[in-house]
Each structure stands twice: as C-alpha cells, then as structure tokens.
Scaffold this motif. Structure first.
Motif, PDB file in Angstrom:
ATOM      1  N   LYS A 425       0.836  -1.207   0.000  1.00  0.00           N
ATOM      2  CA  LYS A 425       0.000   0.000   0.000  1.00  0.00           C
ATOM      3  C   LYS A 425       0.869   1.253   0.000  1.00  0.00           C
ATOM      4  CE  LYS A 425      -4.024  -1.992   2.367  1.00  0.00           C
ATOM      5  NZ  LYS A 425      -4.817  -1.993   3.630  1.00  0.00           N
ATOM      6  N   LYS A 428       2.395   1.788  -3.371  1.00  0.00           N
ATOM      7  CA  LYS A 428       1.407   2.329  -4.314  1.00  0.00           C
ATOM      8  C   LYS A 428       1.217   3.828  -4.102  1.00  0.00           C
ATOM      9  CE  LYS A 428      -1.396  -1.790  -5.227  1.00  0.00           C
ATOM     10  NZ  LYS A 428      -2.714  -2.436  -5.043  1.00  0.00           N
ATOM     11  N   TYR A 431       4.242   5.592  -5.403  1.00  0.00           N
ATOM     12  CA  TYR A 431       4.222   5.583  -6.872  1.00  0.00           C
ATOM     13  C   TYR A 431       3.251   6.639  -7.409  1.00  0.00           C
ATOM     14  CZ  TYR A 431       3.020   4.013 -11.579  1.00  0.00           C
ATOM     15  OH  TYR A 431       2.774   3.967 -12.923  1.00  0.00           O
ATOM     16  N   GLU A 432       2.067   6.707  -6.814  1.00  0.00           N
ATOM     17  CA  GLU A 432       1.067   7.672  -7.269  1.00  0.00           C
ATOM     18  C   GLU A 432       1.521   9.108  -7.021  1.00  0.00           C
ATOM     19  OE1 GLU A 432      -2.399   6.461  -5.193  1.00  0.00           O
ATOM     20  OE2 GLU A 432      -2.743   4.685  -6.449  1.00  0.00           O
ATOM     21  N   PRO A 473       5.909   0.867 -11.477  1.00  0.00           N
ATOM     22  CA  PRO A 473       4.795   0.567 -10.564  1.00  0.00           C
ATOM     23  C   PRO A 473       5.176  -0.571  -9.625  1.00  0.00           C
ATOM     24  CG  PRO A 473       4.344  -0.293 -12.759  1.00  0.00           C
ATOM     25  CD  PRO A 473       5.590   0.526 -12.869  1.00  0.00           C
TER      26      PRO A 473
END
Length: 711
Positions: A425, A428, A431-432, A473
């Motif tokens: 999590k 992620k 990455y975002e 990603p």
C-alpha cells in the motif's frame, strides 16, 4: 621440433599436399590436441578417406602417436604458412601487370602466383569428409540429448556469488567463529532460466526462517545450492539438508538415529576397540588406559548415556511405535524412511538445518509434535513450507522470494502477510505521488515549451525530469484461480458404505463394521494417524478395493475424480503438459488442451515444458487438469496441498467451495480444512467416526494425547 607434415606424409605417401596443410593447421589448435580422442574426432575422417586400406584402429593408432608427439612438446605452435620472402622495398601491385614481359615472371611472384592444379584437393572428397564429421558430431549431440530426456535429466542449477575476501581470509585463518550466515550478491540459474539475481541472504544464529514464494521460483533449488556448497558459507558451520530418504539395510531404526551423531558414534567405537585390546593384553598399557579415560570424560560431557532416550522420544514424536523403532530400516516404506531422515537431522543438531516441506510426510499428530519440538530449537533453521499454521507456530522470520530477490520480514507468516500488504500500500501511494509530481512538471513543460520568456525554466524542468530515477509501478503477484468444471447433479446418497469390513491379511483387520455416506453437497475431511487406514478407506470408496464383508453402494451415474497423494508417479515426465493430455484423452485440439490447463494456472510457455522440469506445485496443477478431463461429479482428494504454495491452496479452497459435486479429502492443512470441510471423519481403532466440533476438536484431542505420552 617434430614435423607434423613429414609424419603424416610418411604414414600416407599418396596424400594430397593440400590435405596435409589443412590437417597440420588443425593440429596447431590446442583444443584439437587436448587428447588423442579429440585428434581422432578432428582429423580421423579425412585420413580415412586418404587410404581406404587403413582400418579405424590404424587411424586411431596414428592419432595416438600424434598426441604423443604433442604431449612431448616437440611440435611447434607455429602454423605452417609455406615459403617466406623478404621484400627489399614496397611493391606496387599495379606495376606488376603493366608490362607484358613481366607476366611470365609473375608465376614466381608470391603475390600473383596461381595454384598448381595438380596440388588442388578433390572438392568432392573434402566435402564428403566434412559431411562425415558433421554427421558424427550431430549423432553424439543427439545421443546426449536422448540420454538426458530418457533419464528425465535437465541442465542442473548453477550458482555464482561475489565472495567477501575479508570473510574468506578470516574463515581460512580460523578466526571467524560466528554462526551468523551472510551470502551476498549471488545469482542462481536453472539452464537458461534465471531464478535469483543479485540476491542476498542473511541468517542470524538461533533464528528460525520460513522460506516462502510461489511455485517454481527456486526455493528448493536455493536449499540445494546451500547444502551442496555452491554458495559460500563459513566452513565451521555444519549444514544438514533433509531431502532424501534413509537407505534401507539391516540397521535398527533407533540405532540409525544414534549413528547420526558422528562424534558419539566414533567415541563408542574407539572405546570398544580399546577395551578389547586391554582385555586381551596380560599387561596393561598406560597410554591406552589414559586415552580410554579421556574418551569416558568426553562421553560424559556430551551426555552419551542419555542419547538413546532422546532418540526414542524423537522417533515416538514422529509416529514410530516401539516395534518400528526396533525394526530394520529396510522393512520401512519410503514415507517412513523420510521420517527417519528427519529424526536423524533433529537428533544430530546441525548448525544450519534445511527442511523442504517437512510436513508433507507427517500426519496431524506428528506435525503438532514437530511444531512444539522446533519451537525450542537452539541453532538456525531455514524451512520451505506451505503450511500456514506450521509457519506461524515455528518461524521467527520469513524470507520472501519474489521478483528474483529475497526479502526478510520479522515475525511469523501472519505478521509477514500483514506487513507485506502494508508495504505494498505504501509503495502504491509513493508511486502515485511520484507520478503526480512528474505529470505536474510535464504539464508545465508542455504549456511553456514554445514561450521564449520561459525557455530557461522549461530547460530546468527538463533536466529535473532526466535526473529522476525510472518510475516503476509496485510489483504484485498475479491472482491464482482454479476452476473446476460444471457437473451433472445427482440425487440422494450417491456413495455409501454399509457394515463394511476389510483386511489384506486375516490376522490384521483394518476396518470392521464401518457405516458412512456422502452426497453431492458433502464436504468431508478424513483425518487420523499414518497407518490407521485413510488411504485404504479412499480406495474402498473408489471401488479399487472390494470389502471383505459388507456393501459399497455407488450411484450408477457417479464419476469420481481422484487426486492421488503420489500423483507425480502417474505423470509421464518426458512429455509436455499438452502432450500428456493428448496422450490420455486423444481427439481434441491443442486449444482445448490449453484451455483445460489454463483453468489450473498452467499457461503459456509452462504448458510446453517437459513435466520433469516443472516444480512440485506445477505438477500438481497438471494432475488437477488430468483429473478434470473426465468431467467428474465427485472428488476424492488424497493430500492435494502437498507442494502447493499458499496462494494456490487458497484458490483450491475457493474452487472446492464452488464445485457443484461432493468432496472427500485427506489433508493435514488446517487452513484448507477450515475453509472447505463441514464434516470430519476420524479413522482410528478400525472404525470411521464422525467427530462433532470439527477440526478444532480433533486438534485438541491430539494435543491432549501428546501431553499424556510426554512428547
């Protein structure tokens, strides 16, 4: 300097000079002259064509003599190049052909000489000889490939490692006495397939590590590389890998375990030898008496007198009865010999214990005992297991093999699972955030790219983007799905045993007066100690074994899909998965076979690999595909979770819950049993009993029995 040319022309007076030059040139190659056989392979076919009167033995003798000359160092490494001329001045080639008078002289020029047709080799003869060489080389290559295929042998795994020279010097000097293990920057490959690259493995002394990861990623191969010494580990650390069953002989099982303690075994042998010498001698020897006293002190220090009791406790915990402990190892089956190998490992207490799926050979009672025993283990353990309950009970750390790397997590499997999800999590989110930041910069660049006033700012932003590391990603394992086919619905009890009695030998009754039944909605798990008759009960339900008394009722439209515990023995190892299905169920297209395999995760290139090259879990998936080809409406599964990874076990549980037919399974995997089964049959004392309270109640009963036995 020996002259190859003179030697060869002496043996073959009629040989063409061009062939002599060709052969002598080949003999200057160090690879060709590595052995007399290599010389024969390289030039033998040419020499056979020169003189048809010479046999193959004659040619081999000539090659042996050539090798002897080479070995003696008499042959020059210079390649024969023909006559040499020294030029007094540079030569202009064009001027050589301007004057016609010089044409006649050109025949003697080293630049313009034409080859005498009398010295030209017969092109047909040369082509024939080269064809013979290629044919022989192809034959040898095909023979080697065929042998590997017949034996089911693939290119073995290889490992490379960057060695820390400082640690190596400490190890060689004997200064390094740490029992921590650090294997840095190593690669492992199996044939052309890379399993690990740039990986690192750190094992702290006394910690218990569980090695987890998907099927086929290289967990078992990693254990083999460590145990075989392909990966550098300090020499003072003893390693034991439990992977092969004990060889059966006349040695008693208990004695076989005691012999695994090499120090104790050697001391006892020396004690016996010294006592025989001293008893046979009328006059005592002071030196021998002193040595004997020292041996007694060492035996006392290692508590040798307590060893038989400790070995007996280990064997009893793993399910060996007193009679089996006294039985010779050759009388044990393969499964029990594997248990004996595990008992020897536990008794010898190596510095690093490597276990590969130790629960596969054990019943629930033995698994619970092993969990309790390993919780007090003093040295380091690295265990591959897909039994979640076992890893939770035993492990202090988890090593996760993913994306060709090894990541270590503190805690048992449940803690690892939670930490891994949290880490994913966070990755992620990172990455975002990074993607949003880059998109913001790119919007500015696109907006003011052609604005002269903002040119410097645009250039600055472009340089900033170039300096940022590549954005990737976060990786995530693909979800595993298993899907069993739709089946025909049947009414009422479709499988039933009434007052069944069974035995192989009248003196040893296995079942007596057994009554049980199953229908299309049944989800039944069979448990019991090894040897109680679980597999025999399955064979009676299948109809393979006929009751000696009583009746087996089966619906006339019943089609049973059977998954055997030893399913690997029933698969043709040299075929691919597609070829295997085509052989068992001919008449369908390749797409249909691929479709069936795809329902069990055997997709793409996996389906075209020989079955022997697949991991244990991948072979199980192929066995599931074979089982489903008959479109069964009832499953009987004997230890289906052996070799399956965690995700596949989860997928199997979900697939069995959705399956429209009935299910009876033998398993010791607590998670699968709780997911699927609604009824528990306990096989014991020649009976099959339905236990109220299910698996938790059975586990409670087993723990109380172990406690009562003092295990």
């Amino acid at each position: 300097m020996a002259d190859y040319e003179n030697f060869i022309t002496g043996c073959f007076p009629s040989i063409d000079p061009e062939i002599v030059n060709y052969v002598t040139g080949m003999l200057e190659d160090s690879d060709v002259t590595a052995s007399s056989d290599d010389i024969f392979e390289a030039i033998g076919p040419f020499l056979e064509q020169v003189d048809e009167n010479k046999t193959e033995d004659d040619i081999r003798e000539i090659c042996n003599r050539l090798f002897a000359l080479t070995s003696a160092g008499d042959v020059s490494n210079e390649v024969h190049k023909g006559p040499h001329k020294i030029l007094d001045a540079p030569i202009h080639l064009g001027s050589l052909i301007e004057d016609k008078k010089t044409v006649a002289e050109e025949s003697s020029s080293i630049w313009m000489t034409k080859r005498d047709s009398g010295l030209q080799v017969d092109s047909k003869q040369l082509a024939k000889a080269e064809a013979l060489i290629q044919k022989k080389q192809k034959k040898l290559a095909d023979k080697d490939t065929t042998t590997k295929k017949q034996n089911g042998v693939m290119d073995g795994p290889t490992a490379s490692q960057q060695i820390n020279r400082k640690d190596m010097k400490l190890d060689q000097s004997g200064v390094n006495r740490s029992y921590d293990i650090k294997i840095e920057n190593f690669d492992i490959a199996f044939g052309e397939r890379v399993l690990l690259t740039g990986a690192a493995l750190h094992l702290s002394e006394g910690r218990r590590y569980g090695l987890c990861g998907r099927n086929g990623l290289g967990k078992t191969t990693l254990l083999k590389m460590i145990s075989s010494g392909n990966l550098q580990i300090p020499s003072h650390i003893s390693i034991l890998h439990v992977e092969q069953e004990v060889v059966g002989d006349d040695t008693v099982s208990l004695e076989s375990v005691l012999e695994s303690d090499v120090e104790r075994h050697n001391l006892l042998l020396r004690e016996k030898e010294l006592n025989q010498i001293l008893n046979s001698s009328a006059k005592g020897d002071n030196l021998l008496s002193t040595e004997l006293s020292e041996i007694y002190d060492k035996l006392e220090a290692i508590e040798a007198n307590k060893a038989p009791a400790r070995a007996a406790v280990i064997l009893a915990g793993l399910g060996f009865s007193p009679e089996m402990q006294r039985a010779p190892t050759k009388s044990l089956s393969g499964g029990w010999r594997m248990r004996l190998a595990l008992a020897r490992a536990l008794f010898s207490k190596p510095d690093l214990l490597l276990l590969d799926e130790p629960t596969n050979m054990l019943d629930m009672k033995a698994i619970i005992w092993l969990e309790n025993y390993l919780q007090t283990w003093q040295t380091t353990i690295l265990v591959v297991s897909h039994d979640r309950s076992f890893l939770n009970s035993v492990c202090t750390d988890i090593v996760h093999l993913y994306n060709k790397k090894l990541d270590t997590y503190k805690g048992n499997y449940d803690q690892f699972d939670k930490t891994k999800e949290e880490r994913l999590k966070n990755q992620k989110k990172e990455y975002e955030a990074q993607k949003q930041y880059r998109d913001h910069i790119q919007v500015f660049i696109d907006r003011f790219r052609y604005n002269a006033n903002r040119a410097s700012q645009v250039q600055s932003k472009l340089k900033l983007l170039e300096k940022l590391p590549p954005l990737e990603p976060p990786g995530k394992d693909t979800d595993v799905t298993l899907r069993f086919p739709e089946c025909e619905k049947l009414a009422s009890n479709i499988l039933q045993l009434d007052e069944v009695q069974f035995y192989y030998d009248k003196s040893r009754l296995i079942f007596d007066n057994v009554d049980c039944n199953a229908n299309m909605s049944s989800r039944i798990c069979i448990v019991g100690e090894n040897g109680a008759g679980k597999t025999t009960l399955l064979k009676i339900l299948l109809g393979d074994n006929s009751p000696t008394k009583g009746i087996r009722h089966a619906h006339r439209s019943l089609r049973i899909g059977y998954f055997c515990q030893h399913h690997v023995d029933q698969l043709e190892m040299d075929l691919t998965s597609i070829e295997l299905l085509a052989q068992r169920f001919p008449g369908r297209t390749v797409e249909e076979y691929r479709g069936v395999l795809g329902q069990y995760g055997v997709t793409g290139e996996l389906a075209t690999r020989p079955v022997t090259s697949l991991s244990g879990g991948q072979k199980s998936r192929v066995a599931f595909a074979v089982m489903s080809m008959t479109n069964p409406n009832f499953f009987i599964l004997d230890e289906p979770t052996n070799h399956l990874d965690m995700e596949t076990i989860e997928a199997l549980g979900n697939a069995l819950k959705k399956f429209g037919g009935g299910v009876i399974l033998v398993s010791h995997d607590e998670r699968l049993i709780k997911m699927v089964c609604e009824e528990l049959w306990v096989v014991r004392d020649k009976k099959v009993l339905s236990l109220e309270g299910g698996f938790p109640e059975y586990k409670k009963i087993v723990e109380e029995e172990l406690k009562a036995q003092g295990c």
